[in-house]
Design an enzyme around this catalytic site. Structure first.
Site, PDB file in Angstrom:
ATOM      1  CB  CYS A  50      -0.995  -0.011   1.148  1.00 41.87           C
ATOM      2  SG  CYS A  50      -0.253  -0.372   2.718  1.00 41.87           S
ATOM      3  CB  SER A 107       8.952   0.497   6.473  1.00 37.97           C
ATOM      4  OG  SER A 107       9.279  -0.659   5.767  1.00 37.97           O
TER       5      SER A 107
END
Ligand SMILES: NC(=O)c1ccc[n+]([C@@H]2O[C@H](COP(=O)([O-])OP(=O)(O)OC[C@H]3O[C@@H](n4cnc5c(N)ncnc54)[C@H](OP(=O)(O)O)[C@@H]3O)[C@@H](O)[C@H]2O)c1
Length: 421
Positions: A50, A107
């Site tokens: 995502c 991340s």
């Protein structure tokens, strides 16, 4: 390097999520097919989460415009939109980026574990559809192993915890033998879900209450716990040793009066964790003897400190990545010489077998023991002659001495280079 590894990516770092979504690749098999046919890449791996859509590719000569064009045709996007969102890196920088991915450094939530599994899935499906080959398979296998090792040695993934899990952890730290205690969860929303998940994971049983019993029942069906009627609870807090409260009630659900009454008949202490903002447990409750109250600010502060611990590890992880990139780059360069080395070993082995058969025929040798000795002798001779030049070819490839590799290609009459690429 005679082969180039390229990384083209659109991620949350450059593009807001609603823009990022437009770059999503829907039909992965078709995408692999199109990239291999039209983008000049002969190996590819797509990572899609995502927060990012990334393409890793291998080619001798690649053209970023062809990659953009192919990606645009898969998504129906105009090519211009790529210019504002896409990043391209290659070789050492691509290895560096992949290691940042596998170690969790790139991340959104630093050090999160999920990305490593997503990368493993990406290379597995690329392998299955034969979209990837020797170069990308080796690169990804190595990067996954290095990423896992970095996570273990640095602890970058440790200490990341939701407010729900932290609340349960605090209860564990403050209440002796929590497993034997009666626990209540007030609320059936998002935060309560986190608390329930954490209680379940740790094997604690608990009651759940919400304004409507049907909502509590539904919650318990998926999240565990025993549904209890709201009206029964508000006057019976004495039954519980630990209470988690996570509601959006605009008033105090747990008042000083209710807890004072509960404590009258109770010979044990009670711990209340209020995760609500605004609070739904009156602060005055904390002054009642035997009551320990923790509110959201205190819990969130501890969560924040845990995240800071991850931030402190970034430099350490970056240093390890910088060292590992050099080793990874060297082994990828060595890989370029592998088709030549393999072919030479194969040819020499078939020559050895042919000459061995001829010699054994001339000797009319039947004794298995003697045949084995002659076989091993020829193997040892071949090995001792060939292994040094072969290792030197690998080394030359590692050091990008293409003259030497080309010379070896000629000397060993290696013709299948392009087919093996
Ligand atoms: N979401 C987050 O990331 C987050 C993080 C930290 C803290 N918080 C805080 O945690 C609390 C809960 O958040 P959430 O995200 O879980 O909310 P949510 O998903 O909207 O759930 C709200 C819960 O509160 C209950 N509730 C609402 N009004 C009530 C009332 N008058 N009396 C009793 N129960 C009532 C609702 O029960 P019904 O089924 O009866 O409506 C529901 O179970 C909030 O105060 C929020 O500020 C949220």
């Amino acid at each position: 390097m005679s082969q180039n590894i390229v990384n083209a990516r659109v991620t949350f770092r450059n593009s807001p999520i609603h823009v990022l979504e437009q770059f999503t690749i829907k039909d992965m098999d078709n995408a692999y097919d199109q990239f291999k046919k039209h983008s000049g890449l002969d190996e590819c791996v797509i990572i899609q989460t995502c927060n990012r859509i990334e393409l890793f590719g291998k080619s001798k000569y690649h053209d970023p415009n062809k990659i953009k064009k192919t990606w645009a045709s898969l998504t129906g996007l105009e090519e211009e939109i790529f210019n504002e969102n896409i990043e391209f890196v290659e070789n050492k920088d691509a290895f560096h980026h992949l290691l940042k991915l596998t170690s969790g450094l790139d991340s959104m939530v630093l050090g999160e574990e999920q990305i490593l599994g997503q990368i493993k899935n990406s290379i597995t499906s690329a392998r299955e559809t034969k979209a990837s080959g020797q170069h990308l398979n080796t690169l990804f296998d190595k990067a996954i192993r290095i990423g896992a090792r970095i996570r273990n040695s640095s602890g970058i993934g440790k200490g990341g915890i939701s407010v729900g899990s932290m609340a349960v952890k605090l209860a564990e730290e403050n209440v002796d033998e929590l497993k034997t205690k009666k626990t209540l969860l007030i609320g059936t929303g998002e935060v309560s879900t986190l608390v329930a998940k954490s209680l379940n994971r740790r094997g604690y049983s608990f009651d759940v209450t919400s304004r409507t019993i049907s909502r509590s029942r539904m919650f318990c069906e998926t999240m565990g716990g025993n549904p209890i009627k709201f009206e029964d609870i508000l006057t019976r807090f004495d039954k519980y040793d630990v209470i988690f409260v996570a509601t959006t009630a605009p008033y105090f659900l747990v008042t000083e009066e209710k807890i004072t009454n509960a404590m009258k008949d109770k010979n044990k202490g009670i711990m209340i964790l209020d995760l609500s903002n605004p609070r739904t447990v009156d602060e005055k409750v904390a002054t009642i003897r035997g009551v320990k109250l923790m509110n959201l600010d205190q819990i969130a502060e501890i969560v924040e400190k845990n995240m800071n611990a991850r931030q402190n590890k970034v430099k350490e992880v970056e240093n390890i990545i910088n060292e590992e990139v050099m080793i990874l780059e060297a082994s990828m360069k060595r890989l370029d010489a592998e088709p030549l080395v393999k072919e030479v070993f194969k040819n020499i082995e078939s020559l050895r077998e042919k000459e061995l058969r001829k010699a054994l025929h001339m000797l009319d040798e039947k004794d298995e023991k003697k045949i084995k000795i002659i076989d091993e002798l020829t193997k040892a001779v071949v090995e001792s002659i060939v292994s040094t030049p072969m290792n030197n070819i690998r080394k030359a490839s590692e050091q990008e001495k293409s003259d030497l590799v080309n010379l070896a290609t000629k000397l060993f009459d290696y013709k299948k280079q392009d087919a093996a690429d």
